[in-house]
Motif scaffolding. Structure first.
Motif, PDB file in Angstrom:
ATOM      1  N   SER A  97       1.167  -1.155  -0.072  1.00  0.00           N
ATOM      2  CA  SER A  97       0.086  -0.384   0.251  1.00  0.00           C
ATOM      3  C   SER A  97       0.683   0.609   0.287  1.00  0.00           C
ATOM      4  O   SER A  97       0.529   2.286  -0.405  1.00  0.00           O
ATOM      5  CB  SER A  97      -0.860  -0.085   0.872  1.00  0.00           C
ATOM      6  N   ALA A 100       2.174   1.953  -3.876  1.00  0.00           N
ATOM      7  CA  ALA A 100       1.223   1.996  -4.163  1.00  0.00           C
ATOM      8  C   ALA A 100       1.049   3.944  -3.981  1.00  0.00           C
ATOM      9  O   ALA A 100       0.997   4.492  -5.456  1.00  0.00           O
ATOM     10  CB  ALA A 100      -0.123   1.386  -4.337  1.00  0.00           C
ATOM     11  N   ARG A 101       1.106   4.477  -2.856  1.00  0.00           N
ATOM     12  CA  ARG A 101       0.861   5.313  -2.612  1.00  0.00           C
ATOM     13  C   ARG A 101       1.218   6.570  -3.502  1.00  0.00           C
ATOM     14  O   ARG A 101       1.492   7.579  -3.588  1.00  0.00           O
ATOM     15  CB  ARG A 101       0.693   5.805  -1.179  1.00  0.00           C
ATOM     16  N   LYS A 102       2.680   5.529  -3.497  1.00  0.00           N
ATOM     17  CA  LYS A 102       4.174   6.247  -4.088  1.00  0.00           C
ATOM     18  C   LYS A 102       3.628   6.533  -5.745  1.00  0.00           C
ATOM     19  O   LYS A 102       4.143   7.088  -6.163  1.00  0.00           O
ATOM     20  CB  LYS A 102       5.353   6.319  -3.199  1.00  0.00           C
ATOM     21  N   LEU A 103       3.648   5.460  -5.820  1.00  0.00           N
ATOM     22  CA  LEU A 103       3.312   5.485  -7.176  1.00  0.00           C
ATOM     23  C   LEU A 103       1.978   6.895  -8.228  1.00  0.00           C
ATOM     24  O   LEU A 103       2.363   7.463  -8.967  1.00  0.00           O
ATOM     25  CB  LEU A 103       2.823   4.000  -8.375  1.00  0.00           C
ATOM     26  N   ILE A 104       0.867   5.881  -7.445  1.00  0.00           N
ATOM     27  CA  ILE A 104       0.054   7.066  -7.621  1.00  0.00           C
ATOM     28  C   ILE A 104      -0.198   8.790  -7.397  1.00  0.00           C
ATOM     29  O   ILE A 104      -0.039  10.171  -8.391  1.00  0.00           O
ATOM     30  CB  ILE A 104      -1.014   7.125  -6.019  1.00  0.00           C
ATOM     31  N   ARG A 105       1.115   9.131  -6.462  1.00  0.00           N
ATOM     32  CA  ARG A 105       1.374  10.821  -5.764  1.00  0.00           C
ATOM     33  C   ARG A 105       2.844  10.943  -6.880  1.00  0.00           C
ATOM     34  O   ARG A 105       2.480  11.917  -7.609  1.00  0.00           O
ATOM     35  CB  ARG A 105       2.334  10.651  -4.382  1.00  0.00           C
ATOM     36  N   CYS A 106       4.018  10.081  -6.904  1.00  0.00           N
ATOM     37  CA  CYS A 106       4.732  10.879  -7.316  1.00  0.00           C
ATOM     38  C   CYS A 106       4.760  10.447  -9.203  1.00  0.00           C
ATOM     39  O   CYS A 106       4.920  10.815 -10.076  1.00  0.00           O
ATOM     40  CB  CYS A 106       5.790  10.021  -7.141  1.00  0.00           C
ATOM     41  N   GLY A 107       4.165   9.651  -9.770  1.00  0.00           N
ATOM     42  CA  GLY A 107       3.711   8.952 -10.762  1.00  0.00           C
ATOM     43  C   GLY A 107       4.455   8.049 -11.450  1.00  0.00           C
ATOM     44  O   GLY A 107       4.658   6.740 -12.798  1.00  0.00           O
ATOM     45  N   HIS A 108       6.210   7.533 -10.747  1.00  0.00           N
ATOM     46  CA  HIS A 108       6.441   6.339 -10.913  1.00  0.00           C
ATOM     47  C   HIS A 108       7.436   5.904  -9.533  1.00  0.00           C
ATOM     48  O   HIS A 108       6.814   6.639  -8.425  1.00  0.00           O
ATOM     49  CB  HIS A 108       8.012   6.535 -11.599  1.00  0.00           C
ATOM     50  N   ASP A 109       7.263   4.572  -8.764  1.00  0.00           N
ATOM     51  CA  ASP A 109       7.828   4.060  -7.950  1.00  0.00           C
ATOM     52  C   ASP A 109       9.354   4.771  -7.023  1.00  0.00           C
ATOM     53  O   ASP A 109       9.766   4.060  -7.809  1.00  0.00           O
ATOM     54  CB  ASP A 109       7.478   2.766  -7.972  1.00  0.00           C
TER      55      ASP A 109
END
Length: 111
Positions: A97, A100-109
């Motif tokens: 989770s 996933a939050r980082k991916l949504i916020r930043c656009g990448h992991d």
């Protein structure tokens, strides 16, 4: 006559460990230590003192490093009971989770 020993004689066939699997935990621990020591491991020892002015650098870095070790101790003491209570799915889902939050916020992991 039952003979238990390092070869596993006397144990049921399903209980005998394969020789390749015996070295796997040691290899995993060595890999973790090696990768940590060439990446984020030494960063705190270099970056923390640079945050403070020279006149308080030693004392402030000491306090920061004491808190680092205290939090490491807290994780080491709290994680095994949590693992026993909730199983391995809880830490894995928490990590998933967060990523996933980082991916949504930043656009990448990010790392």
């Amino acid at each position: 006559m039952r003979r238990d020993g390092p070869t596993g004689r006397g144990l049921p066939r399903r209980a005998r460990a394969r020789p390749v699997l015996l070295g796997l935990p040691l290899a995993a621990i060595a890999g973790y230590i090696a990768s940590f020591s060439v990446s984020w491991g030494p960063v705190q020892w270099v970056a923390l003192p640079e945050l403070f002015p020279p006149r308080v650098r030693a004392a402030a870095a000491s306090v920061c490093l004491v808190f680092t070790w205290l939090f490491n101790l807290a994780v080491a003491l709290v994680f095994p009971p949590l693992l026993a209570a909730f199983g391995a799915a809880a830490p894995s889902s928490s990590n998933a989770s967060t990523r996933a939050r980082k991916l949504i916020r930043c656009g990448h992991d990010p790392p």
